[in-house]
Design a protein around this motif. Structure first.
Motif, PDB file in Angstrom:
ATOM      1  N   SER A 120       3.313  -5.245   5.899  1.00 27.59           N
ATOM      2  CA  SER A 120       2.775  -3.906   6.159  1.00 27.59           C
ATOM      3  C   SER A 120       2.322  -3.226   4.878  1.00 27.59           C
ATOM      4  O   SER A 120       2.904  -3.410   3.807  1.00 27.59           O
ATOM      5  CB  SER A 120       3.814  -3.063   6.879  1.00 27.59           C
ATOM      6  N   GLU A 121       1.263  -2.457   5.017  1.00 28.09           N
ATOM      7  CA  GLU A 121       0.714  -1.705   3.897  1.00 28.09           C
ATOM      8  C   GLU A 121       0.417  -0.301   4.391  1.00 28.09           C
ATOM      9  O   GLU A 121       0.255  -0.085   5.585  1.00 28.09           O
ATOM     10  CB  GLU A 121      -0.591  -2.338   3.399  1.00 28.09           C
ATOM     11  N   TYR A 122       0.307   0.630   3.474  1.00 31.94           N
ATOM     12  CA  TYR A 122      -0.024   1.993   3.882  1.00 31.94           C
ATOM     13  C   TYR A 122      -1.522   2.157   4.084  1.00 31.94           C
ATOM     14  O   TYR A 122      -1.956   2.951   4.898  1.00 31.94           O
ATOM     15  CB  TYR A 122       0.494   2.998   2.868  1.00 31.94           C
ATOM     16  N   ASP A 126      -5.551  -2.409   1.600  1.00 25.54           N
ATOM     17  CA  ASP A 126      -4.595  -3.275   0.902  1.00 25.54           C
ATOM     18  C   ASP A 126      -4.284  -4.551   1.677  1.00 25.54           C
ATOM     19  O   ASP A 126      -3.640  -5.450   1.151  1.00 25.54           O
ATOM     20  CB  ASP A 126      -3.290  -2.514   0.653  1.00 25.54           C
ATOM     21  N   LEU A 127      -4.727  -4.625   2.915  1.00 24.33           N
ATOM     22  CA  LEU A 127      -4.456  -5.828   3.701  1.00 24.33           C
ATOM     23  C   LEU A 127      -5.466  -6.932   3.429  1.00 24.33           C
ATOM     24  O   LEU A 127      -5.328  -8.031   3.949  1.00 24.33           O
ATOM     25  CB  LEU A 127      -4.464  -5.490   5.195  1.00 24.33           C
TER      26      LEU A 127
END
Lengths: 177, 310
Positions: A120-122, A126-127
């Motif tokens: 998970s990323e905010y 970033d994925l």
């Protein structure tokens, strides 16, 4: 009569629910206790290296071709040793469905899905994983597999027929026996 | 005076805490943990909920009838909270010792339809209106024998006064001679609180939240806490009417009263965890065709035995 039957069954279901107080809780306390994942669990996608530390990927583009959601993109380049390698290799994990088809398609066992789902990323940006994010230092699941040691592909330092189970190629233009 | 305010605030605080306690107990019954992240074992969850509900946007829809829309949750919050005044906590600890105690409760219970109806109607929303209509029809159905189931107790005690009723149970708790009265009062109490399986007005699946669909922030919170207040009130009334109020052995009167009330509040949650929601017409049918005749028969037999004794 049926209403009494219903009442009895409802009282029974209340009792059965009450009994559950004494049974064990099934919740997995995830962040504190790590989850057991099977070795073949299809989680995060990585690129592996062979035992000499060279990256396995030969940028054949099969993974990108087979990917049903089209989340892999890469570009081929050729090194000085006449070896193919990906100039860039990019996986967009916000699209990836972790189907594992790329791993099936890969002839060099470079791309692998490993048991890790903590991705998970905010920010969605970033994925998108680049090659330096994907490439690990080890061989992954298939420790002794090296594509060039099994295939007849020619690179610098290894001619056709050098492998012990190969015979040297026949020169069809010569008349010598 | 101070004691009255204390009781009022304790009821409020208990109702607020119950929102977390219920989730924990539901977790216990369903083999999982409830909220256990905030603070030690979820003790600060209530604070987190408060912060969340206080800082939510308190939106009043522009298509609603504003005055009634704002008024409804307040009425819902207050209507059953006032009943705590007549519940005797121990033999000399009651806020008002009314001679018409039960009638006061029945009046407040009837009034508690209005906030639901107001909320559903003033929201100007089809789902809310349907929920309100359901709630009204259901509450009317169950109101009839909510009163009648208590009349057996009144006949036995020969008084509407709550303290007299508790004193009449000194030898035998009312739950044994008035067993059917107890059962029907319990069911009607469930319906009065809109608790499962009588949560027709709020049924999430069909009505997406019924009469409080347009409410947000603290106005929804008032409805929410109002439901827990009514659970506490109804369970304290069950304790008083059928389980001998403060009577018990060994420990103090207040302990026994609170213990019994907590037990019935737990039973409310247990029923929520185990029973599915029946179809709407089945609920009405059960009320009119089963519970209502049962209470009448119970009342007739109680009166008959009282006459024979006299």
């Amino acid at each position: 009569m049926s209403i009494i039957k219903t009442l009895v069954s409802q009282i029974r279901s209340i009792w059965l629910t009450f009994i559950n107080i004494f049974s064990k809780r099934e919740t997995i306390m995830y962040p504190e206790k790590s989850v057991y994942l099977a070795p073949r669990y299809r989680g995060r996608v990585i690129l592996s290296r062979n035992l000499n530390g060279e990256e396995r990927c030969v940028a054949c583009n099969l993974c990108a071709a087979v990917c049903p959601v089209g989340c892999i993109s890469l570009k081929k380049s050729i090194s000085k040793t006449n070896r193919w390698y990906p100039k860039f290799f990019r996986i967009n994990f916000s699209r990836c469905i972790f189907c594992g088809l790329c791993e099936e398609a890969c002839p060099t066992a470079a791309i692998q899905l490993i048991p890790d789902f903590e991705l998970s990323e905010y920010k969605r940006q970033d994925l998108v994983y680049e090659k330096e994010d994907l490439l690990i230092s080890g061989p992954g699941k298939y420790s002794d597999y090296d594509f060039y040691q099994f295939s007849g592909v020619e690179i610098e330092g290894k001619k056709k027929g050098n492998l012990d189970y190969e015979s040297n190629p026949i020169d069809v233009k010569t008349l010598l026996p | 005076m101070i004691e009255s305010i204390l009781v009022l605030f304790l009821t409020l605080i208990c109702a607020t805490i119950m929102s977390v306690v219920e989730r924990r107990i539901l977790g216990l019954l369903q083999n999982r943990y409830g909220p256990n992240r905030v603070g030690w074992q979820g003790t600060l969850q209530i604070v987190a909920d408060m912060i969340k509900i206080l800082f939510k946007e308190d939106w009043i829809p522009m298509f609603s009838r504003k005055a009634i829309f704002v008024f409804a949750p307040m009425l819902s919050f207050v209507s059953l909270l006032l009943v705590i005044a007549i519940v005797p906590i121990s033999s000399n600890f009651v806020i008002i010792n009314l001679d018409i105690g039960i009638l006061f409760f029945l009046m407040m219970a009837s009034l508690s339809i209005y906030p639901v109806l107001f909320a559903g109607w003033s929201s100007n929303n089809k789902y809310a209106l349907l929920g309100a209509i359901r709630a009204t029809a259901q509450t009317l159905t169950y109101e009839v024998f909510l009163g009648l189931s208590l009349m057996g107790v009144v006949v036995r005690a020969q008084s509407f006064n709550m303290i007299d009723i508790v004193n009449s149970q000194i030898l035998l708790w009312n739950c044994i001679p008035q067993f059917f009265g107890f059962i029907t009062f319990f069911i009607a109490g469930l319906a009065l609180c809109h608790r499962h399986p009588f949560d027709q007005p709020e049924s999430e699946q069909e009505l997406s939240d019924g009469y409080h669909i347009e409410y947000s922030g603290m106005k929804f919170g008032l409805f929410f806490i109002g439901e827990y207040i009514s659970i506490i009130i109804v369970s304290s009334l069950i304790t008083t009417m059928f389980f001998g109020g403060w009577f018990g052995f060994g420990l103090s009167a207040i302990f026994w009263f609170i213990f019994k009330t907590m037990f019935f509040a737990f039973l409310f949650i247990l029923i929520r965890a185990s029973l599915p929601r029946p179809r709407y017409d089945k609920i009405m049918l059960f009320g009119w065709k089963f519970c209502f005749p049962l209470t009448l028969i119970n009342l007739i037999f109680t009166a008959f035995f009282m006459l024979c004794k006299a």
